[in-house]
Design a protein around this motif. Structure first.
Motif, short mmCIF file in Angstrom:
data_model
loop_
_atom_site.label_atom_id
_atom_site.label_comp_id
_atom_site.label_asym_id
_atom_site.label_seq_id
_atom_site.Cartn_x
_atom_site.Cartn_y
_atom_site.Cartn_z
N GLY A 149 -34.45 -11.18 40.73
CA GLY A 149 -35.18 -10.99 39.32
C GLY A 149 -36.93 -10.70 39.87
N PRO A 150 -37.63 -10.69 38.99
CA PRO A 150 -39.36 -11.21 39.74
C PRO A 150 -39.71 -11.66 40.88
N VAL A 151 -39.72 -12.95 40.93
CA VAL A 151 -40.18 -13.43 42.01
C VAL A 151 -38.88 -13.23 43.02
N GLY A 152 -38.04 -12.61 43.69
CA GLY A 152 -37.16 -12.05 44.75
C GLY A 152 -37.67 -10.50 45.28
N LEU A 153 -37.93 -10.22 44.37
CA LEU A 153 -38.77 -8.42 44.18
C LEU A 153 -39.67 -8.63 44.84
N PHE A 154 -40.99 -9.75 44.50
CA PHE A 154 -41.93 -10.01 44.97
C PHE A 154 -41.77 -10.71 46.35
N ALA A 155 -40.81 -11.41 46.51
CA ALA A 155 -40.95 -12.25 47.78
C ALA A 155 -39.95 -10.90 48.95
N VAL A 156 -39.66 -9.75 48.51
CA VAL A 156 -39.74 -8.48 49.42
C VAL A 156 -40.84 -8.20 50.04
N PHE A 157 -41.74 -7.85 48.66
CA PHE A 157 -43.37 -7.62 49.05
C PHE A 157 -43.49 -8.00 50.22
N GLU A 158 -43.57 -9.51 49.75
CA GLU A 158 -44.34 -10.06 51.17
C GLU A 158 -43.67 -10.57 51.98
N ALA A 159 -42.57 -10.44 52.33
CA ALA A 159 -41.40 -10.40 53.62
C ALA A 159 -42.58 -9.33 54.17
N GLY A 160 -41.69 -8.04 53.90
CA GLY A 160 -42.25 -6.62 54.31
C GLY A 160 -43.86 -6.69 54.69
N MET A 161 -44.79 -7.43 54.10
CA MET A 161 -46.32 -7.35 54.27
C MET A 161 -46.13 -8.32 55.83
N LEU A 162 -45.45 -8.83 56.17
CA LEU A 162 -45.22 -9.84 57.51
C LEU A 162 -44.54 -9.13 58.77
N GLY A 163 -43.74 -7.73 58.09
CA GLY A 163 -42.94 -7.47 58.67
C GLY A 163 -41.58 -7.63 59.17
N LEU A 164 -41.41 -8.22 57.84
CA LEU A 164 -39.86 -8.74 57.99
C LEU A 164 -39.01 -8.20 56.81
N LYS A 165 -37.57 -7.60 57.20
CA LYS A 165 -36.89 -6.81 56.58
C LYS A 165 -36.63 -7.14 55.90
N ALA A 179 -41.33 -0.46 42.39
CA ALA A 179 -41.95 0.08 43.14
C ALA A 179 -41.98 -0.41 44.23
N GLN A 180 -43.19 -1.81 43.97
CA GLN A 180 -44.44 -2.36 45.20
C GLN A 180 -43.33 -2.94 46.19
N ALA A 181 -42.40 -3.45 46.21
CA ALA A 181 -41.26 -3.52 47.41
C ALA A 181 -40.91 -2.05 47.65
N ALA A 182 -40.94 -1.20 47.11
CA ALA A 182 -40.22 0.05 48.17
C ALA A 182 -40.78 0.42 49.39
N PRO A 183 -41.80 0.52 49.31
CA PRO A 183 -42.37 1.00 51.11
C PRO A 183 -41.75 0.09 52.21
N PHE A 184 -40.26 -1.30 51.94
CA PHE A 184 -40.32 -1.72 52.71
C PHE A 184 -38.81 -1.63 52.47
N ALA A 185 -38.07 -0.57 52.49
CA ALA A 185 -36.90 -0.44 52.18
C ALA A 185 -35.85 -1.41 52.37
N PRO A 186 -35.81 -1.99 50.78
CA PRO A 186 -34.69 -3.46 50.95
C PRO A 186 -33.73 -2.87 50.69
N TYR A 187 -32.47 -3.60 51.33
CA TYR A 187 -30.78 -3.48 51.12
C TYR A 187 -30.47 -4.22 49.87
N TYR A 188 -29.99 -3.87 48.93
CA TYR A 188 -29.47 -4.78 47.72
C TYR A 188 -28.18 -4.71 47.44
#
Length: 340
Positions: free
Chosen positions: A15-31, A74-83
């Motif tokens: 959901g929205p919060v999970g997707l934003f967590a992808v972005f925040e994790a990515g900003m910290l270098g976490l896949k 789209a905000q999370a996409a640069p960090f290539a999450p695996y769904y």
């Protein structure tokens, strides 16, 4: 994909919060690997109200649920999450070194350094009215429990049942496209926002919405699953038939934690108790954010979930890399790592 998918953070809930967590994790270098039981990302925003406007997202006076999800994706996409979609996490097992092994209902296995649970209200499904032959009409879409596209109801006779925000909001919205809208409720008083009730009264007076109160659902009419009418009755047994192509019963959702309830987490009123400062649960390395998390003073707002996601990701980084100090930087200074 190998037999075991390895990642820094496993995020349960897309959901929205999970997707934003992808972005925040990515900003910290976490896949991140994201797991969700639905067949697409977006959680309840996409499944239940993709075209319904949301008014409390900062910088957006109004934004519909699906647009919000699209922008978060789209905000999370640069960090290539695996769904991993259409599957439920059925087990989370602690491993050596503070890591976790997750197993899903399809047999997938994920090795993760930390787990962030962003599962909303848990597994959910509609409260179905106890009507004879209901399944046959569900199969033909004569009875539906959500509105994905308003256009699907254009020029159709729609009966809506319920007394809350969802029933009133969709009555207002579908009145613009449907051939007719009838709103059924067992009492004259509705539980909806004052402005929505004002609009409802105006549309009822103009004849664009038929108010069927005080009535309740009593039966369905049709042939071979093709709905032609909805039978309603008063408490003293008076009945009438409302012509209908589709019935939308909005009686809320039945929520359950599902397997999450058996993971040894501290629970409070069917939600996961966390520390407010970092959203940590009682199990080191597991965090909960969004509607499923509870702490004193908790506000069940999407924007609260966004802040919780950021805090949880910073705590997860410290759990995964205890010897690595993160120097906080604003995104305006550091940019988005890996983004063009």
């Amino acid at each position: 994909m190998s037999d075991i998918l390895s990642t820094d953070v496993a995020i349960i809930g897309a959901g929205p919060v999970g997707l934003f967590a992808v972005f925040e994790a990515g900003m910290l270098g976490l896949k991140a690997v994201v797991i969700d039981a639905l067949d697409g990302i977006g959680g309840q925003c996409s499944a239940l109200y993709p075209e319904k406007p949301i008014y409390d997202i900062p910088a957006h006076p109004a934004i519909d649920g699906q647009t919000l999800v699209d922008q978060l994706e789209a905000q999370a996409a640069p960090f290539a999450p695996y769904y991993l979609l259409e599957q439920q996490v059925i087990a989370v097992e602690p491993r050596e070194g503070g890591r976790f092994r997750l197993k899903t209902s399809t047999g997938a296995k994920i090795d993760a350094g930390a787990v962030i649970i962003a599962a909303g209200c848990g597994a959910f499904g509609p409260n179905r009215p106890p009507l004879a032959g209901l399944e046959a009409y569900e199969a033909t879409k004569g009875v539906q429990y959500m509105v994905r596209r308003r256009e699907d109801f254009r020029d159709r006779k729609v009966v809506i049942a319920g007394g809350g925000d969802s029933a009133v909001d969709w009555a207002l919205s579908l009145a613009e496209v449907a051939a007719g809208v009838a709103l059924v409720h067992r009492r004259p008083k509705f539980r909806a926002a004052p402005e929505s009730l004002r609009q409802l009264d105006d549309l009822a007076k103009s004849g664009r919405i038929e108010m069927v109160v005080p009535y309740q659902l009593d039966g369905l009419e049709g042939t071979d699953g093709q709905l032609t009418g909805v039978v309603v009755s008063t408490l003293d047994g008076q009945k009438k038939v409302l012509p209908a192509d589709v019935l939308l019963p909005f009686y809320g959702l039945a929520m359950t934690l599902g397997p999450i309830a058996h993971w040894g987490l501290g629970l409070e009123d069917s939600r996961i108790a966390v520390e407010q400062r970092n959203c940590a649960t009682n199990v080191p390395g597991i965090y909960a954010v969004g509607d499923i998390a509870v702490y004193p003073g908790k506000l069940k707002l999407i924007l609260s979930g966004f802040a919780e996601a950021a805090a949880a990701c910073h705590a997860a980084h410290a759990h995964i890399h205890p010897d690595k100090v993160v120097h906080f930087e604003y995104s305006t200074s550091k940019g988005v790592p890996g983004a063009a």
